[in-house]
Design an enzyme around this catalytic site. Structure first.
Site, PDB file in Angstrom:
ATOM      1  N   HIS A 184      46.350-118.767  39.222  1.00  0.00           N
ATOM      2  CA  HIS A 184      45.003-119.336  39.111  1.00  0.00           C
ATOM      3  C   HIS A 184      45.153-120.845  38.889  1.00  0.00           C
ATOM      4  CE1 HIS A 184      41.098-120.428  37.508  1.00  0.00           C
ATOM      5  NE2 HIS A 184      40.639-119.370  38.152  1.00  0.00           N
ATOM      6  N   GLU A 226      43.874-122.843  36.959  1.00  0.00           N
ATOM      7  CA  GLU A 226      43.986-123.288  35.559  1.00  0.00           C
ATOM      8  C   GLU A 226      45.409-123.083  35.038  1.00  0.00           C
ATOM      9  OE1 GLU A 226      40.594-121.058  34.231  1.00  0.00           O
ATOM     10  OE2 GLU A 226      39.339-122.403  35.426  1.00  0.00           O
ATOM     11  N   GLU A 257      40.380-120.474  46.249  1.00  0.00           N
ATOM     12  CA  GLU A 257      39.504-121.103  45.266  1.00  0.00           C
ATOM     13  C   GLU A 257      39.725-122.615  45.294  1.00  0.00           C
ATOM     14  OE1 GLU A 257      38.363-118.288  41.872  1.00  0.00           O
ATOM     15  OE2 GLU A 257      40.390-118.933  41.435  1.00  0.00           O
ATOM     16  N   GLY A 263      33.930-123.754  38.431  1.00  0.00           N
ATOM     17  CA  GLY A 263      33.218-124.109  37.202  1.00  0.00           C
ATOM     18  C   GLY A 263      32.401-125.383  37.318  1.00  0.00           C
ATOM     19  N   SER A 271      32.298-121.144  41.780  1.00  0.00           N
ATOM     20  CA  SER A 271      30.837-121.247  41.587  1.00  0.00           C
ATOM     21  C   SER A 271      30.033-120.224  42.387  1.00  0.00           C
ATOM     22  CB  SER A 271      30.354-122.672  41.886  1.00  0.00           C
ATOM     23  OG  SER A 271      30.955-123.582  40.990  1.00  0.00           O
TER      24      SER A 271
HETATM   25  P1  PGA Z   1      33.696-120.042  38.537  1.00  0.00           P
HETATM   26  O1  PGA Z   1      35.256-119.709  38.375  1.00  0.00           O
HETATM   27  O2  PGA Z   1      33.055-118.878  39.241  1.00  0.00           O
HETATM   28  O3  PGA Z   1      33.196-120.238  37.140  1.00  0.00           O
HETATM   29  O4  PGA Z   1      33.610-121.292  39.361  1.00  0.00           O
HETATM   30  C1  PGA Z   1      35.978-119.046  39.391  1.00  0.00           C
HETATM   31  C2  PGA Z   1      37.414-118.864  38.966  1.00  0.00           C
HETATM   32  O5  PGA Z   1      37.963-119.742  38.301  1.00  0.00           O
HETATM   33  O6  PGA Z   1      38.042-117.836  39.286  1.00  0.00           O
END
Ligand code: PGA
Length: 249
Positions: A96, A98, A166, A172, A210
């Site tokens: 991911h 992050e 993504e 986010g 999002s």
């Molecule tokens: P989000 O996150 O829907 O809040 O944009 C998606 C994700 O990080 O998997």
């Protein structure tokens, strides 16, 4: 749409076990048995054991948000894929953005995690995506190609794989990629798989960034969008199920 859509909820570091249980009870009551087949929840590891009972009543699947590339050992603070499996987990996110951004995880680490998960018969959900800078400098496809090439370099033939595209700038931020951008990249990923990893050519490719009930229908109608990886909107049953219902409705 005829193909089965996947709606995966990534809670990130949100909810405690009591909140997770309340969500699972509400979700299992609200969704039909058919809808449940499309759902996978990725709660924080600390909440997994509190969820297995209530989700199992509807066969809603559970995923880990991360795992180490070794099944066990001296890796303080890490999650073991073997233990996740023993707790009833069937899927695990890998790479991911992050994890890549805040924990310096590399494509090479992804490759080892994919290999371990596949060898344990767990479904890796390999997340790929470009940053805003990379998109603006025209490097999107090179970045994705490298994430795919290295991330799948140790993959195990005959095992399952899911991918999640993504774009980092859409996570986010409320800034969803346009249908044209999503269509172009999903097609690109599908073509890359056919060419380079034909054994995974039919793997589901999820879109994440999002996703909300309001934009799910349009995104779900794009060819090669096989479902969604949902962050913020997966924290409430109404919006999580709303995405699934909008996509298939
Ligand atoms: P989000 O996150 O829907 O809040 O944009 C998606 C994700 O990080 O998997």
């Amino acid at each position: 749409m005829s193909r089965a859509l996947i709606c995966a909820g990534n809670w990130k570091m949100n909810k405690n076990p009591a909140e997770a249980m309340a969500f699972a009870d509400e979700l299992s009551k609200a969704c039909t048995a058919d809808e449940a087949k499309s759902l996978v929840l990725f709660p924080p590891a600390l909440c997994i054991s509190s969820l297995t009972g209530s989700l199992a009543t509807k066969s809603i699947r559970l995923g880990g948000q991360n795992c180490h590339w070794q099944p066990s050992g001296a890796y303080t603070g890490e999650n073991s894929a073997e233990v996740l499996k023993s707790m009833g987990v069937t899927h695990c996110l890998v790479g991911h953005s992050e994890r890549r951004q805040y924990f310096s995880e590399t494509n090479e680490m992804m490759a080892r995690k994919v290999k371990l998960l596949q060898s344990l018969d767990l479904m890796p959900v390999l997340c790929i995506g470009e940053t805003l800078e990379e998109r603006e400098s025209g490097e999107t496809k090179q970045v994705l190609e490298r994430q795919l090439h290295v991330g799948l370099s140790e993959s195990v033939d005959g095992k399952g794989l899911w991918l999640a595209y993504e774009p980092v700038w859409a996570i986010g931020t409320g800034k969803v990629a346009t249908p044209e951008q999503v269509a172009e990249i999903h097609l690109f990923i599908r073509a890359w798989l056919k060419q380079n990893k034909p054994e995974f050519a039919a793997s589901p490719i999820l879109y994440g960034g999002s996703v909300k009930p309001e934009n799910a229908k349009g995104l779900a109608s794009i060819q090669d969008v096989d479902g969604f990886l949902v962050g913020g909107a997966s924290l409430e049953v109404s919006s999580f199920l709303g995405i699934l219902r909008a996509s298939v409705g």
